[in-house]
Design a protein around this motif. Sequence first.
Motif, PDB file in Angstrom:
ATOM      1  N   LEU A 136       0.840  -1.188   0.000  1.00  0.00           N
ATOM      2  CA  LEU A 136       0.000   0.000   0.000  1.00  0.00           C
ATOM      3  C   LEU A 136       0.875   1.236   0.000  1.00  0.00           C
ATOM      4  CD1 LEU A 136      -2.697  -1.075   2.620  1.00  0.00           C
ATOM      5  CD2 LEU A 136      -2.761  -1.261   0.133  1.00  0.00           C
ATOM      6  N   GLU A 137       0.760   2.036  -1.028  1.00  0.00           N
ATOM      7  CA  GLU A 137       1.543   3.273  -1.144  1.00  0.00           C
ATOM      8  C   GLU A 137       0.664   4.459  -0.836  1.00  0.00           C
ATOM      9  OE1 GLU A 137       3.210   3.378  -4.993  1.00  0.00           O
ATOM     10  OE2 GLU A 137       4.448   1.577  -4.722  1.00  0.00           O
ATOM     11  N   PRO A 138       1.261   5.492  -0.255  1.00  0.00           N
ATOM     12  CA  PRO A 138       0.457   6.696   0.043  1.00  0.00           C
ATOM     13  C   PRO A 138       0.006   7.368  -1.242  1.00  0.00           C
ATOM     14  CG  PRO A 138       2.771   7.122   0.423  1.00  0.00           C
ATOM     15  CD  PRO A 138       2.665   5.650   0.164  1.00  0.00           C
ATOM     16  N   PRO A 139      -1.154   7.974  -1.237  1.00  0.00           N
ATOM     17  CA  PRO A 139      -1.612   8.640  -2.451  1.00  0.00           C
ATOM     18  C   PRO A 139      -0.754   9.836  -2.798  1.00  0.00           C
ATOM     19  CG  PRO A 139      -3.023   9.190  -0.587  1.00  0.00           C
ATOM     20  CD  PRO A 139      -2.061   8.123  -0.115  1.00  0.00           C
TER      21      PRO A 139
END
Length: 271
Positions: free
Chosen positions: A266-269
Amino acid sequence: TPRTPKEARPRRSQRTYRWNWPGWLPGLLMLALGSVALWQAANSYLNPPEYVLPDLVGKTPRQALEAVRTYGLKVEFTEGSDVSLPKDQILEQTPDPGTRVKPGRRLELVINKPRFGNVPTVSGRSLEDARQALEASGYRVAGITRIASGDTADTVLSSIPREGQPLRPGEGVRLLVSTGTRPPVRETLLPDLSGLTEEEARYILTVAELQAQVVRVASGAPEGLVIGQEPGPGVVLPRETVVRVLVAAQPVASLPRASPFAPPRLEPPPP
């Protein structure tokens, strides 16, 4: 007393009446509407509408009532019996489908209430007498399982389903028949169990004084059907011997608890 001359009498005042049209309009309008409603009611009573009856055979009572709800018919239900059709299904209707009817006419619907019979007593009879008794009661012989017994040959020992149990007319009854040969002391002949259900196989082994050990095997055969036995049929066994009964079971696939794939990152937006 002297009378007063006509000329001396006071003259009455004459009133003038005028038509008040705004006050009369609501009454005239109500009179017109009442006349139209009365004419429509008389026309509907003298010339009622006609409806075409739909085909209600095969429907449930609720569906039939919903189909003719606006027709104004007098619906009456009677009972019939057809074991080949589901319960509470309309078998017949009077008048027939397509008939033009008017409100107030009677519509008779026959509802299916299957009547089941009971398996007759066949134990102790000869095989031919048992066959005739079953046919007279509306049943047929579905199969014959022969078991070693001291009774006369071709004598019926019992039946599956058992005597007195309710059964649809036309269904089959399996018979347990004596071979007429008495086995050695404390020994019995193992019958053929293939094609029976688990309950039927247990019952036959109980009659033969054997014990059943049910083993469920994944198979494409129907659930609960006997697909094999150990030992095979026709073997003479001591009484109370354990017989392995292989019963078909639907295969069940088990999924691993942990997934073999790595979890996604999960990568930050983006800002």
